[in-house]
Design an enzyme around this catalytic site. Structure first.
Site, mmCIF file in Angstrom:
data_model
loop_
_atom_site.group_PDB
_atom_site.id
_atom_site.type_symbol
_atom_site.label_atom_id
_atom_site.label_comp_id
_atom_site.label_asym_id
_atom_site.label_seq_id
_atom_site.Cartn_x
_atom_site.Cartn_y
_atom_site.Cartn_z
ATOM 1 N N SER A 27 1.412 17.205 -53.502
ATOM 2 C CA SER A 27 1.277 18.564 -52.979
ATOM 3 C C SER A 27 0.887 19.549 -54.088
ATOM 4 C CB SER A 27 2.603 18.961 -52.327
ATOM 5 O OG SER A 27 2.593 20.320 -51.968
ATOM 6 N N HIS A 108 9.225 23.300 -61.569
ATOM 7 C CA HIS A 108 10.611 23.492 -61.114
ATOM 8 C C HIS A 108 11.494 23.097 -62.290
ATOM 9 C CE1 HIS A 108 14.216 23.598 -58.813
ATOM 10 N NE2 HIS A 108 14.276 22.320 -58.501
ATOM 11 N N GLY A 134 1.591 23.212 -52.101
ATOM 12 C CA GLY A 134 0.310 22.965 -52.754
ATOM 13 C C GLY A 134 -0.903 23.209 -51.871
ATOM 14 N N GLU A 231 13.415 29.104 -30.090
ATOM 15 C CA GLU A 231 12.958 30.493 -30.224
ATOM 16 C C GLU A 231 13.085 31.042 -31.648
ATOM 17 O OE1 GLU A 231 14.482 33.117 -27.224
ATOM 18 O OE2 GLU A 231 14.045 31.676 -25.637
HETATM 19 P P1 NAD Z 1 4.789 15.189 -54.256
HETATM 20 O O1 NAD Z 1 5.800 14.202 -53.781
HETATM 21 O O2 NAD Z 1 3.934 15.877 -53.258
HETATM 22 O O3 NAD Z 1 3.790 14.469 -55.281
HETATM 23 C C1 NAD Z 1 4.215 13.647 -56.288
HETATM 24 C C2 NAD Z 1 3.054 12.938 -56.947
HETATM 25 O O4 NAD Z 1 3.566 12.159 -58.030
HETATM 26 C C3 NAD Z 1 2.284 11.978 -56.062
HETATM 27 O O5 NAD Z 1 0.913 12.107 -56.332
HETATM 28 C C4 NAD Z 1 2.752 10.608 -56.543
HETATM 29 O O6 NAD Z 1 1.758 9.627 -56.386
HETATM 30 C C5 NAD Z 1 2.974 10.883 -58.021
HETATM 31 N N1 NAD Z 1 3.859 9.936 -58.655
HETATM 32 C C6 NAD Z 1 4.993 9.370 -58.156
HETATM 33 N N2 NAD Z 1 5.523 8.531 -59.063
HETATM 34 C C7 NAD Z 1 4.731 8.584 -60.143
HETATM 35 C C8 NAD Z 1 4.746 7.923 -61.411
HETATM 36 N N3 NAD Z 1 5.699 7.052 -61.712
HETATM 37 N N4 NAD Z 1 3.762 8.210 -62.281
HETATM 38 C C9 NAD Z 1 2.800 9.075 -61.982
HETATM 39 N N5 NAD Z 1 2.713 9.726 -60.806
HETATM 40 C C10 NAD Z 1 3.668 9.461 -59.908
HETATM 41 O O7 NAD Z 1 5.577 16.236 -55.174
HETATM 42 P P2 NAD Z 1 5.424 17.844 -55.182
HETATM 43 O O8 NAD Z 1 6.036 18.413 -53.956
HETATM 44 O O9 NAD Z 1 4.028 18.198 -55.535
HETATM 45 O O10 NAD Z 1 6.425 18.231 -56.386
HETATM 46 C C11 NAD Z 1 6.044 18.176 -57.736
HETATM 47 C C12 NAD Z 1 6.814 19.226 -58.501
HETATM 48 O O11 NAD Z 1 6.456 20.508 -58.019
HETATM 49 C C13 NAD Z 1 8.320 19.135 -58.360
HETATM 50 O O12 NAD Z 1 8.893 19.495 -59.591
HETATM 51 C C14 NAD Z 1 8.627 20.172 -57.310
HETATM 52 O O13 NAD Z 1 9.951 20.689 -57.402
HETATM 53 C C15 NAD Z 1 7.618 21.232 -57.679
HETATM 54 N N6 NAD Z 1 7.271 22.197 -56.636
HETATM 55 C C16 NAD Z 1 6.922 21.770 -55.390
HETATM 56 C C17 NAD Z 1 6.528 22.704 -54.435
HETATM 57 C C18 NAD Z 1 6.089 22.252 -53.056
HETATM 58 O O14 NAD Z 1 5.884 23.112 -52.221
HETATM 59 N N7 NAD Z 1 5.886 20.979 -52.775
HETATM 60 C C19 NAD Z 1 6.500 24.071 -54.745
HETATM 61 C C20 NAD Z 1 6.821 24.480 -56.049
HETATM 62 C C21 NAD Z 1 7.212 23.516 -56.971
#
Ligand code: NAD
Ligand code: MG
Length: 332
Positions: A27, A108, A134, A231
């Site tokens: 994301s 985060h 994202g 709702e």
């Molecule tokens: P996500 O689950 O959408 O994506 C994670 C990615 O990491 C995927 O592409 C996955 O293939 C990859 N991945 C998993 N294991 C891996 C490994 N061993 N090596 C390399 N890549 C690997 O996660 P996200 O929601 O994008 O969250 C990522 C960060 O962003 C977190 O710290 C989260 O707290 C933060 N965050 C998320 C949001 C949101 O709305 N989703 C908003 C702000 C901050």
């Protein structure tokens, strides 16, 4: 009041000279990588071999490598793998490439704030945390709009860490909207508090308890579902768009009077004390410790709670009622 940085406060050139490694392409990862690339930055995406995201990042025209390769080559390393995997990915594939002059970034603060990741003292450690999922972040960027973000500096080894982080924030588009200064502690603790007390824990428990109260009093579950769950979205959308006053402007005077007089009877002083306890539990690190141990043990309670909640009557009744509303799209 919070300090907010805008376009004129950030210099994109600072980051254009660097190689930016985005670890993870989910994301957040895809939005950061594509927005930075489209801002003229040199971006690489780090994934594990065999990741489903590998071909999709390549198809988007991005350079992809293993996490080790990207951590070695990149000057700026943004960790965007799920929070519960970050420590392992960091320990196995990132830490050995961290050296003076590099910047380690997060969206985060959980792992840094709760000492799961303790970076070497000669690297900068910063956060750009966009306040949007994202996909929204990418969509707005393509339209020429940015989403607001938070910026924080945990380690300022270069004495230029804030400017570097702001340059990154500008690259992902957030300086157009505004980048609010915070700390890793504030971001992490308020994020956990918000999701536990309001957004996820508070709201689901409020709905469930109200539903159960009506059903136990002999009302039909279908009617209770509509009144206590269905709702909600309409009213939340109004609050989101124009605040509580706007929501109250759209409802009847009867509903508004009930809101002012009965709301505080439900969410009373006792609930405020409970909220303070939940916050204290976050601040002490007790919640983080519990969740880290739960993951280490293979998530026995988490999996049981997930199953138990999915089997609640409100879910089965809701599943049937939503079939009457084909415009509601269920996402698996
Ligand atoms: P996500 O689950 O959408 O994506 C994670 C990615 O990491 C995927 O592409 C996955 O293939 C990859 N991945 C998993 N294991 C891996 C490994 N061993 N090596 C390399 N890549 C690997 O996660 P996200 O929601 O994008 O969250 C990522 C960060 O962003 C977190 O710290 C989260 O707290 C933060 N965050 C998320 C949001 C949101 O709305 N989703 C908003 C702000 C901050
Ligand atoms: Mg959050």
């Amino acid at each position: 009041m919070a300090k907010i940085y805008y376009e004129q406060d950030a210099n994109l050139d600072l980051i254009k000279e660097k190689t930016i490694g985005i670890i993870g392409y989910g994301s957040q990862g895809h939005a950061h990588a594509l927005n930075l690339r489209d801002s003229g930055c040199n971006v690489m995406v780090g994934l594990y071999p065999g990741s489903k995201s590998w071909p999709s990042a390549q198809t988007a025209g991005l350079r992809v490598g293993t996490v080790e390769e990207v951590a070695r080559e990149a000057d700026v390393i943004m960790v965007l793998v799920p929070d519960q995997l970050q420590k392992q990915v960091y320990d196995e594939s990132i830490v050995q490439s961290l050296k003076a002059g590099k910047m380690l970034m997060f969206a985060h603060g959980f792992n840094v704030h709760f000492n799961q990741i303790i970076p070497p003292s000669d690297v900068d450690v910063t956060m750009i945390a966009p306040k949007a999922p994202g996909h929204g972040m990418r969509d707005q960027f393509v339209k020429g709009i940015g989403v607001p973000a938070l910026v924080a500096v945990h380690q300022n080894a270069s004495e230029n860490a804030l400017q570097m982080a702001l340059a990154y924030g500008k690259g992902v588009g957030s300086a157009k909207a505004g980048i609010i200064e915070t700390t890793f502690a504030e971001e992490t603790e308020t994020d956990l508090f918000g999701e536990q007390v309001v957004l996820c824990g508070g709201v689901t428990q409020l709905i469930k308890t109200a539903f159960e109260t009506l059903v136990q009093a002999g009302y039909q579950p279908e009617i209770a579902y509509f009144e206590c769950l269905h709702e909600l979205k309409l009213l939340v959308d109004f609050i989101h768009e124009g605040g509580m006053a706007y929501m109250r402007y759209t409802i009847s005077d009867t509903a508004e009077y009930g809101d002012y007089t009965r709301g505080p009877k439900v969410i009373d002083e006792h609930v405020r004390q409970n909220m303070k306890q939940v916050l204290a539990n976050i601040q002490s690190g007790a919640f983080a410790r519990e969740w880290i141990l739960e993951n280490q043990a293979g998530r026995p309670s988490f999996n049981a709670l997930r199953k138990q909640n999915a089997e609640h009557m409100i879910e089965t009744v809701g599943g049937e009622l939503r079939k009457m509303m084909p415009w509601l799209q269920k996402k698996d």
